[in-house]
Design an enzyme around this catalytic site. Structure first.
Site, PDB file in Angstrom:
ATOM      1  N   CYS A 198       5.029  -2.192  -1.569  1.00 44.62           N
ATOM      2  CA  CYS A 198       4.724  -3.350  -2.408  1.00 44.62           C
ATOM      3  C   CYS A 198       5.941  -3.725  -3.247  1.00 44.62           C
ATOM      4  CB  CYS A 198       3.468  -3.082  -3.234  1.00 44.62           C
ATOM      5  SG  CYS A 198       2.605  -4.586  -3.653  1.00 44.62           S
ATOM      6  N   HIS A 204      -0.383  -1.425   0.912  1.00 46.83           N
ATOM      7  CA  HIS A 204      -0.404  -0.050   0.397  1.00 46.83           C
ATOM      8  C   HIS A 204      -1.002   0.890   1.447  1.00 46.83           C
ATOM      9  CE1 HIS A 204       0.552  -0.885  -3.880  1.00 46.83           C
ATOM     10  NE2 HIS A 204       0.092  -2.073  -3.561  1.00 46.83           N
ATOM     11  N   GLU A 237      -0.976   3.943   1.625  1.00 46.25           N
ATOM     12  CA  GLU A 237      -1.457   5.219   1.076  1.00 46.25           C
ATOM     13  C   GLU A 237      -2.973   5.273   0.928  1.00 46.25           C
ATOM     14  OE1 GLU A 237       0.291   2.956  -0.535  1.00 46.25           O
ATOM     15  OE2 GLU A 237      -0.229   2.759  -2.649  1.00 46.25           O
TER      16      GLU A 237
HETATM   17  N1  GLN Z   1       4.399  -6.778  -9.069  1.00 49.82           N
HETATM   18  C1  GLN Z   1       4.433  -7.055  -7.674  1.00 49.82           C
HETATM   19  C2  GLN Z   1       3.459  -8.156  -7.274  1.00 49.82           C
HETATM   20  O1  GLN Z   1       2.560  -8.470  -8.015  1.00 49.82           O
HETATM   21  C3  GLN Z   1       4.165  -5.812  -6.868  1.00 49.82           C
HETATM   22  C4  GLN Z   1       2.749  -5.339  -6.984  1.00 49.82           C
HETATM   23  C5  GLN Z   1       2.566  -3.939  -6.481  1.00 49.82           C
HETATM   24  O2  GLN Z   1       3.539  -3.216  -6.288  1.00 49.82           O
HETATM   25  N2  GLN Z   1       1.335  -3.517  -6.295  1.00 49.82           N
HETATM   26  O3  GLN Z   1       3.579  -8.691  -6.210  1.00 49.82           O
END
Ligand code: GLN
Length: 601
Positions: free
Chosen positions: A398, A525, A527
Site C-alpha cells: 500500500c 494488503h 497479509e
Molecule cells: N495513505 C495511503 C492511502 O491512503 C496508503 C494507505 C495504506 O497504506 N493503507 O492511499
C-alpha cells in the site's frame, strides 16, 4: 445453534482472542462447523478511525469491514471469512437502536438500555451467528462469542446483561461460558495465587453470569490443590479448570486445550457428548513443533512508523511468519523506525541514525508496510531506494508501493519534487493522487475498502508466477490514494512494470522492477489473507528471495499450493534439525512429516 462465550477477568491482555480462536480450532477439529463474533464495548462504530498505535492494527475483511484485530486471529486460526457484522460495537448497537427510534419502531415507548439495547444485542448475535463463514451452505454448529474488555468495565455492562438474558433465551445445554483469568505466581515463594480469579468470578456472578469453564493464564501448569481451591470458591468442577501456561508459540494453544480435554468439558455443557470425533490436530502439532525447532535465520527489516507496538502490524508479522515457517527459516524482524533513516535524524540523533542504517544494511529483505500521514515517509522512500539500488528483496504494501513509485520517479525520472498529494498537495509531479471516489470530509469507512480484483498484465512476471499463473486475484484494500494513471507511460518507459491492474486498467495494483531479484509493490494488503500452512504468495516470494531460493520456488510451479509444497517439503526441509539433535529431519514423498528421535517433525 450452540454458543460458547469467552469473557476475561483480572487484567486485559491475557490472550483472550487467541484463546477464543483456539477453542474454535479445537471444536473444528472435532468435526463441528464454527463461526465467531467479537464484541468490542467501545463507542466507535468500527476500528477504522482508531490509531493502530493505541489499539493494534485495523483488520480488513472481504466486505470492506474495518474491524478489531481479533477477527484476524479467528480468520487465520479457523481459516474462515467473516463479515463486518461479526464485530459488534457499542457504536453499532446504539446507532441501530437510534435509527429504529427515528423510524418510529418503538412508538409510544421510552427507549432504554434494558430492554431495547439488550434486545438489540441478542437479536444481532442470533442473526449474525447464522451467516455461514466457512464457504459451506447453512449455518455453523457453534458460535464462539468473545466479549472484549475485562469483567467490571462500565462499558461492557449492557453486553453482560444482554448475554445473561441470552443464555436464558437459548436455554440450558446451548450456552457455555468460558472465563479466561490470571493466576499469578509470586516469585519469592513460587506460590500460585487464586484470589484475583475468585474476585473476578464473583464479579461475573454478581452480573448474572456463571462460568462453566475456567481457563487460567499462568506461567506454569496449575497445581492440583490450586485447582481444588478454585473449584471450591468459583463453583466450577476441577476437570473444567484449564491452565493456559506459557508456550513458545501460539500454535501450541489448541494443543494445550486438547491435552487438558477442554473439548470434553465444553461438550458436556452443550450436550454434544458422543456426537463428535477425536480432535487429532496433526497439522497444528507439526507446525508448532517445526516453529520451535527453526534456527536458520532470515532477517526482514520492517520500516514503519509504529515500531513500538508490534500489534500495529500484526497481520504482516503473521504473514511473514507463515512464509518463513513454510520455508523452514527462523524469522527475525528488525524494526526500523522510518524517521531514523532520514537526514534530519543524522544531526539530531546520530546514534539512532547509525543504528537504523546498520539494521537496514544487514537485512536479507526489506518490507515497507501501509501507513497514513507524512511522518517517516522520507525514511520509507530511502529504504525503497536502498533496496532498489542494492538489489535487496523488497515488498512494499500500500503506502510501501506508493513510496517505491515516488522514489523511482525522483531518482530515475529525475523528478525531484515527485510526491503523493497526500504529503505535498502542490507538487508539480504528483505520481500518487487522491482517488476520485474518495471523501475528504468523512474519514470513517470512506476509503477504497475490501476485496477487489486485480488482473495480471504480464505473464512472465514474478507476482503472476507466485500466484500460480492465475489471470486474476482478489485481495483486500484500504486506501484513499493511488498511482497517477497519467504518469504510467513515463514510469513504464523508464523500466518500472505495472504487472497488475484493476478491471478498468486505470488503477495500478502491482508494480515490479523486472531486472531486480525481487522488488514488488502492491496497492492491496496480501497479509490479511495469509494463513498458517497457506502463506500469502508475495510474502513467500519475499522470504524465498531473501534466502536466495526464489528461482527454485517459482520454477515449474503450476499452482499456488504446489509452490510452497515444493520448497516446504523439499529443499528447505532438509535443513530442519530436530531440537537437540544434529540429524536433519526427512520428509516422506507424500508430504507427510517423518519422525526424528521419536518426535514428529
Ligand atoms: N495513505 C495511503 C492511502 O491512503 C496508503 C494507505 C495504506 O497504506 N493503507 O492511499
Amino acid at each position: 445453534m450452540k454458543y460458547v462465550l469467552v469473557t476475561g477477568g483480572v487484567v486485559s491482555g491475557l490472550g483472550k482472542g487467541v484463546t477464543a480462536s483456539s477453542i474454535g480450532v479445537l471444536l473444528k477439529a472435532c468435526g463441528l462447523r464454527v463461526t465467531c463474533i467479537k464484541i468490542d464495548p467501545y463507542l466507535n462504530t468500527d476500528a477504522g478511525t482508531m490509531s493502530p498505535f493505541e489499539h493494534g492494527e485495523v483488520f480488513v475483511l472481504d466486505d470492506g469491514g474495518e474491524v478489531d484485530l481479533d477477527l484476524g486471529n479467528y480468520e487465520r486460526f479457523m481459516d474462515i471469512k467473516l463479515t463486518r457484522d461479526n464485530n459488534i460495537t457499542t457504536g453499532k448497537i446504539y446507532q441501530s437502536v437510534i435509527d429504529k427510534e427515528r423510524k418510529g419502531d418503538y412508538l409510544g415507548k421510552t427507549v432504554q438500555v434494558v430492554p431495547h439495547i439488550t434486545d438489540e444485542i441478542q437479536d444481532w448475535i442470533e442473526r449474525v451467528a447464522m451467516i455461514p463463514v466457512d464457504g459451506k451452505e447453512g449455518p455453523a454448529d457453534v458460535c464462539v462469542i468473545e466479549l472484549g474488555g475485562t469483567i467490571g468495565d462500565i462499558e461492557s455492562m449492557p453486553f453482560i446483561e444482554a448475554l445473561g438474558q441470552f443464555s436464558y433465551r437459548v436455554g440450558p445445554g446451548n450456552f457455555c461460558l468460558i472465563h479466561v483469568s490470571l493466576v499469578p505466581v509470586l516469585n519469592v515463594v513460587g506460590e500460585q495465587k487464586t484470589k484475583p480469579t475468585q474476585h473476578s468470578v464473583r464479579g461475573l456472578r454478581g452480573q448474572g453470569l456463571t462460568p462453566n469453564i475456567l481457563a487460567c493464564r499462568s506461567t506454569v501448569a496449575l497445581d492440583d490443590n490450586v485447582k481444588g481451591k478454585l473449584s471450591q470458591f468459583c463453583h466450577v468442577p476441577e476437570q473444567n479448570i484449564i491452565t493456559l501456561y506459557d508456550v513458545p508459540n501460539i500454535w501450541h494453544i489448541p494443543l494445550l486445550l486438547r491435552d487438558q480435554k477442554a473439548h470434553e468439558a465444553i461438550f458436556k455443557v452443550l450436550n454434544l457428548q458422543g456426537t463428535t470425533k477425536e480432535p487429532l490436530l496433526k497439522e497444528w502439532t507439526s507446525r508448532a513443533e517445526i516453529c520451535d525447532g527453526l534456527h536458520e535465520p532470515v532477517r526482514i527489516a520492517m520500516v514503519g512508523k509504529y515500531t513500538g507496538l508490534s500489534d500495529a502490524y500484526l497481520s504482516i508479522l503473521k504473514a511473514l511468519l507463515h512464509a518463513s515457517v513454510d520455508l523452514r527459516k527462523k524469522l527475525v524482524i528488525d524494526w526500523i523506525p522510518a524517521c531514523d533513516l532520514e537526514d534530519a535524524t543524522e544531526k539530531e540523533n546520530p546514534d539512532a541514525y547509525k543504528a537504523a542504517w546498520k539494521l537496514l544494511k544487514g537485512a536479507d529483505g526489506i518490507l515497507v508496510p501501509g501507513g497514513f500521514g507524512n511522518r517517516g515517509v522520507q525514511g520509507k522512500i530511502l529504504a525503497a531506494k536502498y533496496a532498489r539500488e542494492h538489489r535487496i528483496p523488497y515488498l512494499g504494501i500500500c503506502l510501501g508501493m506508493q513510496v517505491a513509485v515516488i522514489e523511482f520517479a525522483r531518482s530515475v525520472l529525475n523528478l525531484r519534487d515527485a510526491n503523493s498529494t497526500e504529503f505535498d498537495p502542490n507538487t508539480k509531479n504528483p505520481c500518487v493522487i487522491f482517488m476520485p471516489e474518495g471523501s475528504k470530509t468523512h474519514m470513517g469507512g470512506t476509503m477504497r475498502l475490501g476485496s477487489r480484483r486485480t488482473y495480471f498484465q504480464v505473464k512472465d512476471c514474478k507476482s503472476a508466477k507466485l500466484y500460480g499463473n492465475r489471470t486474476f486475484i482478489d485481495e483486500r484494500h484500504r486506501h484513499r490514494y493511488e498511482v497517477n494513471p497519467d504518469m504510467i507511460a513515463r514510469l513504464e518507459n523508464a523500466g518500472l512494470s505495472f504487472t497488475g491492474k484493476d478491471e478498468t486498467s486505470q488503477r495500478m495494483e502491482i508494480v515490479e522492477l523486472p531486472n531486480h531479484p525481487y522488488f514488488i509493490g502492491v496497492q492491496f494488503h496480501p497479509e490479511y489473507k495469509s494463513r498458517p500452512g497457506k502463506p500469502s504468495p508475495l510474502f513467500l516470494g519475499l522470504i524465498a528471495a531473501a534466502c536466495g531460493q526464489l528461482d527454485t520456488l517459482i520454477q515449474g510451479s503450476g499452482s499456488q499450493g504446489n509452490l510452497s509444497a515444493k520448497l516446504g517439503n523439499g529443499i528447505a526441509m532438509e535443513k530442519v534439525y530436530q531440537k537437540g539433535t544434529t540429524k536433519p529431519a526427512k520428509v516422506l514423498s507424500d508430504g507427510l512429516y517423518s519422525y526424528c528421535n521419536g518426535v514428529q517433525v
